[in-house]
Design a protein around this motif. Structure first.
Motif, PDB file in Angstrom:
ATOM      1  N   LEU A   1       0.826  -1.138  -0.057  1.00  0.00           N
ATOM      2  CA  LEU A   1       0.136  -0.025   0.077  1.00  0.00           C
ATOM      3  C   LEU A   1       0.809   1.425  -0.042  1.00  0.00           C
ATOM      4  N   GLU A   2       1.960   1.320   0.709  1.00  0.00           N
ATOM      5  CA  GLU A   2       2.784   2.471   0.703  1.00  0.00           C
ATOM      6  C   GLU A   2       3.511   2.603  -0.382  1.00  0.00           C
ATOM      7  N   GLU A   3       3.966   1.333  -1.225  1.00  0.00           N
ATOM      8  CA  GLU A   3       4.498   1.358  -2.516  1.00  0.00           C
ATOM      9  C   GLU A   3       3.644   2.326  -3.542  1.00  0.00           C
ATOM     10  N   SER A   4       2.211   2.140  -3.212  1.00  0.00           N
ATOM     11  CA  SER A   4       1.175   2.768  -4.217  1.00  0.00           C
ATOM     12  C   SER A   4       0.790   4.183  -3.743  1.00  0.00           C
ATOM     13  N   PHE A   5       0.631   4.527  -2.292  1.00  0.00           N
ATOM     14  CA  PHE A   5       0.038   5.619  -1.768  1.00  0.00           C
ATOM     15  C   PHE A   5       1.180   6.402  -0.931  1.00  0.00           C
ATOM     16  N   GLY A   6       2.467   5.887  -0.801  1.00  0.00           N
ATOM     17  CA  GLY A   6       3.395   6.897  -0.098  1.00  0.00           C
ATOM     18  C   GLY A   6       3.324   6.272   1.432  1.00  0.00           C
ATOM     19  N   LYS A   7       4.309   6.692   2.151  1.00  0.00           N
ATOM     20  CA  LYS A   7       4.440   6.430   3.492  1.00  0.00           C
ATOM     21  C   LYS A   7       3.263   6.873   4.307  1.00  0.00           C
ATOM     22  N   ASN A   8       2.586   5.828   5.220  1.00  0.00           N
ATOM     23  CA  ASN A   8       1.477   6.300   5.821  1.00  0.00           C
ATOM     24  C   ASN A   8       0.432   6.748   4.964  1.00  0.00           C
ATOM     25  N   LEU A   9       0.266   6.252   3.898  1.00  0.00           N
ATOM     26  CA  LEU A   9      -0.802   6.588   2.729  1.00  0.00           C
ATOM     27  C   LEU A   9      -0.873   8.227   2.564  1.00  0.00           C
ATOM     28  N   ILE A  10       0.112   8.859   2.498  1.00  0.00           N
ATOM     29  CA  ILE A  10       0.420  10.238   2.544  1.00  0.00           C
ATOM     30  C   ILE A  10      -0.370  10.812   1.260  1.00  0.00           C
ATOM     31  N   GLN A  11      -0.345  10.337   0.086  1.00  0.00           N
ATOM     32  CA  GLN A  11      -0.768  10.844  -1.192  1.00  0.00           C
ATOM     33  C   GLN A  11      -2.212  10.555  -1.056  1.00  0.00           C
ATOM     34  N   LEU A  12      -2.979   9.568  -0.343  1.00  0.00           N
ATOM     35  CA  LEU A  12      -4.361   9.600  -0.108  1.00  0.00           C
ATOM     36  C   LEU A  12      -4.981  10.727   0.475  1.00  0.00           C
ATOM     37  N   ARG A  13      -4.132  10.881   1.719  1.00  0.00           N
ATOM     38  CA  ARG A  13      -4.509  12.081   2.588  1.00  0.00           C
ATOM     39  C   ARG A  13      -4.533  13.315   1.975  1.00  0.00           C
ATOM     40  N   ARG A  14      -3.558  13.558   1.098  1.00  0.00           N
ATOM     41  CA  ARG A  14      -3.235  14.689   0.481  1.00  0.00           C
ATOM     42  C   ARG A  14      -4.354  15.024  -0.643  1.00  0.00           C
ATOM     43  N   LYS A  15      -4.747  13.931  -1.236  1.00  0.00           N
ATOM     44  CA  LYS A  15      -5.637  13.813  -2.132  1.00  0.00           C
ATOM     45  C   LYS A  15      -7.006  14.518  -1.922  1.00  0.00           C
ATOM     46  N   PHE A  16      -7.253  14.145  -0.630  1.00  0.00           N
ATOM     47  CA  PHE A  16      -8.782  14.588  -0.240  1.00  0.00           C
ATOM     48  C   PHE A  16      -8.564  15.715   0.856  1.00  0.00           C
ATOM     49  N   SER A  17      -7.495  16.403   0.778  1.00  0.00           N
ATOM     50  CA  SER A  17      -7.212  17.536   1.864  1.00  0.00           C
ATOM     51  C   SER A  17      -7.779  18.877   0.973  1.00  0.00           C
ATOM     52  N   ILE A  18      -8.359  19.745   1.886  1.00  0.00           N
ATOM     53  CA  ILE A  18      -8.894  21.164   0.974  1.00  0.00           C
ATOM     54  C   ILE A  18      -8.031  22.311   1.321  1.00  0.00           C
ATOM     55  N   HIS A  19      -6.773  21.875   2.029  1.00  0.00           N
ATOM     56  CA  HIS A  19      -6.068  23.009   2.648  1.00  0.00           C
ATOM     57  C   HIS A  19      -4.820  22.947   1.775  1.00  0.00           C
ATOM     58  N   PRO A  20      -4.247  24.072   1.536  1.00  0.00           N
ATOM     59  CA  PRO A  20      -2.916  24.137   0.896  1.00  0.00           C
ATOM     60  C   PRO A  20      -1.825  23.405   1.661  1.00  0.00           C
ATOM     61  N   ASP A  21      -1.672  23.490   2.854  1.00  0.00           N
ATOM     62  CA  ASP A  21      -0.733  22.727   3.835  1.00  0.00           C
ATOM     63  C   ASP A  21      -0.925  21.088   4.141  1.00  0.00           C
ATOM     64  N   PHE A  22      -2.062  20.823   3.453  1.00  0.00           N
ATOM     65  CA  PHE A  22      -2.456  19.325   3.513  1.00  0.00           C
ATOM     66  C   PHE A  22      -2.810  19.060   5.254  1.00  0.00           C
ATOM     67  N   LYS A  23      -3.061  19.928   6.062  1.00  0.00           N
ATOM     68  CA  LYS A  23      -3.255  19.498   7.350  1.00  0.00           C
ATOM     69  C   LYS A  23      -4.964  19.960   7.662  1.00  0.00           C
ATOM     70  N   LYS A  24      -5.408  19.175   8.507  1.00  0.00           N
ATOM     71  CA  LYS A  24      -6.961  19.580   9.261  1.00  0.00           C
ATOM     72  C   LYS A  24      -6.846  20.895   9.699  1.00  0.00           C
ATOM     73  N   HIS A  25      -7.947  21.409   9.917  1.00  0.00           N
ATOM     74  CA  HIS A  25      -8.172  22.861  10.720  1.00  0.00           C
ATOM     75  C   HIS A  25      -9.499  22.769  11.433  1.00  0.00           C
ATOM     76  N   TYR A  26      -9.752  21.671  11.728  1.00  0.00           N
ATOM     77  CA  TYR A  26     -10.936  21.581  12.485  1.00  0.00           C
ATOM     78  C   TYR A  26     -10.937  22.631  13.728  1.00  0.00           C
ATOM     79  N   VAL A  27      -9.971  22.597  14.448  1.00  0.00           N
ATOM     80  CA  VAL A  27      -9.844  23.115  15.580  1.00  0.00           C
ATOM     81  C   VAL A  27      -9.234  24.590  15.525  1.00  0.00           C
ATOM     82  N   ASP A  28      -8.979  25.123  14.573  1.00  0.00           N
ATOM     83  CA  ASP A  28      -8.336  26.410  14.332  1.00  0.00           C
ATOM     84  C   ASP A  28      -9.612  27.484  14.825  1.00  0.00           C
TER      85      ASP A  28
END
Length: 275
Positions: free
Chosen positions: A248-275
């Motif tokens: 899976l990491e071969e396909s999507f990067g370490k800790n599936l980072i590519q999937l998390r970035r794909k579905f992020s709406i923020h430029p820094d690829f972080k979540k901002h629920y508590v900002d």
């Protein structure tokens, strides 16, 4: 010291005058009503009313005669009697109020809970009421607060399954260590907690904001079902990552980072629920 004892007696539903009279009799008895009033500071005009109340409750004994004398029930016996009466009252209340259980467990409302300790208290209540299965996503900090209640649930036969963020070790629960561990805290900017009890009740929220932490508690099936299924799908992912992480990491990067970035709406690829 004496003031502390008087306050303790008040907590056992003594009035101030009753507490003073009982404590006086503990220190010296038997005494006449006049002597109790003199030694305790209870007004003579009130002393016999006070002593009659204590006698009728069984807190003191009286020897009738030309001049009645009073002696206290020993402190250990008093406490035993109070505890037994309290347990009887709790049992009576539990049986009497059971008829209102359905109205209290309103399955149509969603309730807001503020504050980390208040949220964890509600999670503890959910754990205590569960009889079949507990699904829990939790960080180590909150697990330490909940461990005793979870262990008690497991001891009464509840299946306890935990998705753990951080090093959580348990000899009574099924523990799945999240593949990202503590690193996910940085990405989301905080810690959350999610619990499903018996697939019929959920508490879900943010617990890393102290008094500003907030969560929702509900038995509404429209939320219980999807939240419970999200936890179950996380368990699917834990199983899949355990067996096929390298692929899976071969396909999507370490800790599936590519999937998390794909579905992020923020430029820094972080979540901002508590900002």
């Amino acid at each position: 010291m004496k003031e502390n004892i008087l306050e303790t007696l008040k907590n056992l539903h003594f009035t101030e005058y009753e507490a003073k009279a009982y404590l006086t009799l503990l220190q010296d008895s038997p005494l006449t009503g006049y002597a109790v009033a003199k030694n305790s500071g209870v007004p003579r005009s009130r002393i016999y009313e006070v002593l009659d109340n204590l006698t009728s409750r069984g807190d003191i004994l009286v020897s009738l005669g030309n001049t009645p004398q009073y002696t206290p029930v020993p402190a250990k016996e008093l406490i035993k009697n109070r505890r037994q009466k309290a347990e009887e009252n709790f049992e009576l209340a539990e049986n009497s109020l059971a008829q209102f259980e359905n109205s209290a467990n309103d399955r149509e409302n969603i309730w807001n809970i503020m504050g980390r300790s208040e949220i964890l208290d509600k999670v503890k209540a959910c754990i205590s009421s569960s009889s079949t299965r507990i699904l829990l996503e939790v960080w180590q900090e909150e697990y330490e607060v909940l461990e005793a209640e979870l262990k008690q649930a497991a001891a009464r036969g509840v299946n306890v399954t935990i998705i753990a963020y951080g090093e959580i070790v348990s000899d009574f629960a099924n523990v799945y260590l999240h593949y990202m561990g503590d690193a996910i805290t940085d990405e989301y900017g905080g810690r959350w907690i999610v619990i499903s009890g018996d697939d019929s009740e959920v508490v879900a929220g943010i617990v890393s904001l102290g008094d500003d932490s907030r969560a929702a508690w509900t038995m509404h099936v429209g939320l219980v079902m999807p939240i419970t299924e999200v936890i179950i799908h996380d368990l699917y992912l834990m199983e899949i990552m355990a067996k096929h992480r390298e692929l899976l990491e071969e396909s999507f990067g370490k800790n599936l980072i590519q999937l998390r970035r794909k579905f992020s709406i923020h430029p820094d690829f972080k979540k901002h629920y508590v900002d």
